[in-house]
Design an enzyme around this catalytic site. Sequence first.
Site, PDB file in Angstrom:
ATOM      1  N   SER A 115      -3.750  -8.810  -9.253  1.00  0.00           N
ATOM      2  CA  SER A 115      -4.773  -7.961  -8.642  1.00  0.00           C
ATOM      3  C   SER A 115      -6.170  -8.158  -9.207  1.00  0.00           C
ATOM      4  O   SER A 115      -7.148  -7.926  -8.511  1.00  0.00           O
ATOM      5  CB  SER A 115      -4.369  -6.496  -8.756  1.00  0.00           C
ATOM      6  N   HIS A 151      -1.194  -7.283  -2.931  1.00  0.00           N
ATOM      7  CA  HIS A 151      -2.406  -7.965  -2.452  1.00  0.00           C
ATOM      8  C   HIS A 151      -2.087  -9.154  -1.553  1.00  0.00           C
ATOM      9  O   HIS A 151      -2.987  -9.926  -1.200  1.00  0.00           O
ATOM     10  CB  HIS A 151      -3.276  -8.396  -3.635  1.00  0.00           C
ATOM     11  N   LYS A 198      -3.535  -1.376   1.345  1.00  0.00           N
ATOM     12  CA  LYS A 198      -4.609  -2.369   1.207  1.00  0.00           C
ATOM     13  C   LYS A 198      -4.853  -3.038   2.568  1.00  0.00           C
ATOM     14  O   LYS A 198      -5.517  -2.433   3.408  1.00  0.00           O
ATOM     15  CB  LYS A 198      -4.261  -3.324   0.073  1.00  0.00           C
TER      16      LYS A 198
HETATM   17  C1  LIG Z   1      -0.423  -5.261  -7.756  1.00  0.00           C
HETATM   18  C2  LIG Z   1      -0.506  -3.829  -7.354  1.00  0.00           C
HETATM   19  N1  LIG Z   1       0.628  -3.131  -7.213  1.00  0.00           N
HETATM   20  C3  LIG Z   1       0.620  -1.840  -6.837  1.00  0.00           C
HETATM   21  C4  LIG Z   1      -0.561  -1.192  -6.595  1.00  0.00           C
HETATM   22  C5  LIG Z   1      -0.539   0.248  -6.221  1.00  0.00           C
HETATM   23  O1  LIG Z   1      -0.537   0.356  -4.839  1.00  0.00           O
HETATM   24  P1  LIG Z   1      -1.070   1.708  -4.173  1.00  0.00           P
HETATM   25  O2  LIG Z   1      -2.557   1.629  -4.170  1.00  0.00           O
HETATM   26  O3  LIG Z   1      -0.439   1.710  -2.832  1.00  0.00           O
HETATM   27  O4  LIG Z   1      -0.571   2.816  -5.039  1.00  0.00           O
HETATM   28  C6  LIG Z   1      -1.759  -1.871  -6.711  1.00  0.00           C
HETATM   29  C7  LIG Z   1      -3.024  -1.166  -6.390  1.00  0.00           C
HETATM   30  O5  LIG Z   1      -3.981  -1.129  -7.041  1.00  0.00           O
HETATM   31  C8  LIG Z   1      -1.746  -3.223  -7.121  1.00  0.00           C
HETATM   32  O6  LIG Z   1      -2.890  -3.885  -7.292  1.00  0.00           O
END
Ligand SMILES: Cc1ncc(COP(=O)(O)O)c(C=O)c1O
Length: 391
Positions: A182, A210, A241
């Site tokens: 991320s 992502h 996202k």
């Molecule tokens: C790699 C990753 N996993 C999980 C999440 C969490 O997802 P959500 O925003 O749906 O809670 C994020 C969000 O920032 C992320 O970057």
Amino acid sequence: MSAGIASAWAREDLEALAGRGLRRFLEPLESPQGALVRVGGETLINFSSNDYLGLATSPTLRAAAIAALERQGVGTGASRVVVGDSTAHQRLEARLAAFERSEAVLLFNTGFAANTGTIPALVGSGDAVFSDALNHASLVDGCRLSRARTVVYPHADAEALARALAETPARRKLVVTDTVFSMDGDVAPLREILAACREHGAALMVDEAHATGVLGVRGAGLCEELGIEAEVDLRVGTLSKALGCLGGYVATSRAVADLLLNRARPFVFSTSLPAALCAAAEAAVEEVEKDDTLRAKLWRNIRRFAKGLRELGLPAEQRSAIFPVIIGEPDAAIDAARRCREKGLLVKAIRPPTVPEGTSRLRFCLSAAHTEGHLDLALEVLRQLGVHRGG
Ligand SMILES: Cc1ncc(COP(=O)(O)O)c(C=O)c1O
């Protein structure tokens, strides 16, 4: 007065954060999400949103949400295992399972909840979980909550992972990794990781947060791009996202989904998503799968921006919509973000603990909603400011 004790703790900790350049503040948008947003009375080009396809404000998604809202109201009243389940939730899960080509999908309220709920449901004490050093905080917390022994392997190093798997005795072994990282925008060496898992009898869980909607011919993520969907035990996706909504999901076997339904604490002990959100997400999956126009536009933007960054002498991998420009110390990153903002760019400084010490950065996130003009302006601002060279 005891109510003052926590405030004193808070003031002490906030001062410490501020002293290290790590204090965070909120800034409300005065407009909807989009390539252009209004903040603090200014219109800025938004480079910090994960709304990769610009679907967060799509008329189709809005219409689906409004219709469901009219039919079913706002709240759901309970967890899904009580009376918070509905046909909207079940329809979305079925739609996502078709999209992911998986036997089953279980919805969570966020991607964060999917990760923190799933890992402890699968492994516990006596087991081992192997986690990439740059995994998202929600995977890190899932490992911690599980009470399994956690082995952190060097970032994207499948050989080190294989060694750790060979050397670590455990009842069950689970490997967890982001597919697109991320904060760096690079991708995990999934084929090699899968081979290591196979050799050592480990299960593999990947987080496609992502990659959902961005990678793969149908937009189902890196596993789809590599043609290994069926071989990965659990694939976590997010609705939050590229799909423009809110929520997370796990694409997996029926047996694993049934176990999670019974054991994943954020699933069992939290009120379910509103039906309106499920309906909007269903429309988003429909959009992503039926037509790749937005994804094609996003990838044109990614290629143009990556080329521009390389011309500035910056490394740009071009594997996702995320481009880090590493600055170094937190204060320097904040200053770089401020100077970009003076030139019309909204790009937030990302600092520890989100990224390792010494690697504070500007993180540019591209969207299909950006025009070529937006990208070229950002590149020109980076050139003028020389922020990437410490200028
Ligand atoms: C790699 C990753 N996993 C999980 C999440 C969490 O997802 P959500 O925003 O749906 O809670 C994020 C969000 O920032 C992320 O970057």
